[in-house]
Write an enzyme that holds these catalytic residues in place. Sequence first.
Site, PDB file in Angstrom:
ATOM      1  N   TYR A 119      16.480  53.990  23.413  1.00  0.00           N
ATOM      2  CA  TYR A 119      17.136  54.815  22.411  1.00  0.00           C
ATOM      3  C   TYR A 119      17.901  55.906  23.128  1.00  0.00           C
ATOM      4  O   TYR A 119      17.371  56.569  24.019  1.00  0.00           O
ATOM      5  CB  TYR A 119      16.093  55.441  21.472  1.00  0.00           C
ATOM      6  CG  TYR A 119      16.681  56.352  20.416  1.00  0.00           C
ATOM      7  CD1 TYR A 119      17.444  55.843  19.367  1.00  0.00           C
ATOM      8  CD2 TYR A 119      16.459  57.734  20.459  1.00  0.00           C
ATOM      9  CE1 TYR A 119      17.977  56.685  18.395  1.00  0.00           C
ATOM     10  CE2 TYR A 119      16.984  58.581  19.486  1.00  0.00           C
ATOM     11  CZ  TYR A 119      17.738  58.049  18.458  1.00  0.00           C
ATOM     12  OH  TYR A 119      18.255  58.883  17.490  1.00  0.00           O
ATOM     13  N   ASP A 150      19.806  58.304  31.319  1.00  0.00           N
ATOM     14  CA  ASP A 150      19.486  59.145  30.170  1.00  0.00           C
ATOM     15  C   ASP A 150      18.104  59.740  30.416  1.00  0.00           C
ATOM     16  O   ASP A 150      17.081  59.099  30.200  1.00  0.00           O
ATOM     17  CB  ASP A 150      19.520  58.309  28.883  1.00  0.00           C
ATOM     18  CG  ASP A 150      19.178  59.147  27.659  1.00  0.00           C
ATOM     19  OD1 ASP A 150      18.864  60.343  27.829  1.00  0.00           O
ATOM     20  OD2 ASP A 150      19.235  58.601  26.544  1.00  0.00           O
ATOM     21  N   LYS A 192      15.603  67.991  25.274  1.00  0.00           N
ATOM     22  CA  LYS A 192      14.171  68.286  25.135  1.00  0.00           C
ATOM     23  C   LYS A 192      13.689  69.463  26.007  1.00  0.00           C
ATOM     24  O   LYS A 192      13.901  70.608  25.628  1.00  0.00           O
ATOM     25  CB  LYS A 192      13.355  67.010  25.379  1.00  0.00           C
ATOM     26  CG  LYS A 192      13.718  65.919  24.351  1.00  0.00           C
ATOM     27  CD  LYS A 192      12.823  64.725  24.401  1.00  0.00           C
ATOM     28  CE  LYS A 192      13.317  63.569  23.563  1.00  0.00           C
ATOM     29  NZ  LYS A 192      12.939  63.578  22.156  1.00  0.00           N
TER      30      LYS A 192
END
Length: 426
Positions: free
Chosen positions: A143, A238, A266
């Site tokens: 994702y 990523d 994050k």
Amino acid sequence: MTSRNQQLFEQSQRLIPGGVNSPVRAFRSVGGTPVFFKRGKGSRLWDEDGKEYIDYVGSWGPMILGHAHPEVFAAVQKAAENSLSFGAPTALELEMAELISTLVPSMEQVRLVSSGTEATMSAIRLARGYTGRSKILKFEGCYHGHADSLLVKAGSGALTFGQPSSAGVPPELAAHTLTLAYNDNAAVEQLFEQMGSEIACIIVEPVVGNMNLIVPQNDFLNLLRAQCTKHGAVLIFDEVMTGFRVALGGAQALYGITPDLTTLGKVIGGGLPVGAFGGRRDIMNCLAPLGPVYQAGTLSGNPVAVSAGLATLKLIQTPDFHARLNQTTHQMVQGLVNSARNAGVTFSGQNVGGMFGLYFSASCPDSFDAVMQSDKEAFNRFFHAMLEAGIYLAPSAFEAGFVSAAHTAEDIAATIAAADNIFAHW
Ligand code: PMP
């Protein structure tokens, strides 16, 4: 008697689609009523009914220091006193760029954004602009946020031209996204053999945390590096989830592989909205205002959010921070694995630094297909029993979990004791 959680969920469903602002929060995968949280401190959370939990979600990764850390809070307060936003350059952004570049040396230049989605979306556009190519390669079960080009999956294992996995993504756009199975070296080699000159970039989670936890195997990441170099494609790691979590320098430091571009999110915001993308100077120079690839943001580099991130990044640089986080996480996971083994329950688990995976399968899976074969019903039963016991795990069999530096030996012991009790009555 209906609980306040239930009341809030019923009311929320009238005004907010599904009652939530991000789908996995709705507990659709595990069933039941989502927990509405009111307060957190360190490793602990309290819901609207006053029930206490040990938290293994950590807001899906950012809360690496635990909740409401006093130094992070003080940094936010101090920044807020000087205005919440300027929409103009600040010294804080420079400090953040310097710090990122020092901790993740492949990021020679950095641009700040406000979410992981923005970071990956912008990195893809930049890779396409830099190479003048349209096709991108991603891996099934990874994702990368919800930008149109990235909401694409493929038929299991085999290469197909992308089918959108969300309504509203034009098939013409999805057709540019190629999808292969994670850890399938031969498929990557074959694809580059066939159409290497058309591929702008590979985007990959160097440790996958979005189909439960999947670890790269058989030199997979090295192969991606080599293929990109050979065919002039951009390699994007990523690291929105793995950045500053699996090691101070992220997965690229852990595995010793240098991507061309990296995306972060994050932990970098410590719980406030910050994302970043960056990498090779020659590629980053294609971005506006220097080059033809457009990218912008009203709140990009927001001083309050950046201050929370800087305070967090400062604290995680203390000696042995990641070694201790790894050890705590490992102890917790091994405790659960032993607990299941003692009770004869089919279960496995692993961790990479402060990220972990728990699976109701005999061994740790290495691909999307393998994860799908784990026992989802068993996970759901375990999830609800742990929740009842005050242990808050990710509400899906297909998400990784997170441990923070605030988790104590008592927290780990209480978590294992809860699992002992559940597995004993399995
Ligand atoms: N990439 C990865 C690897 C992620 O885990 C996530 C979020 N879970 C994203 C991108 C998107 O980040 P955000 O939710 O902040 O948009």
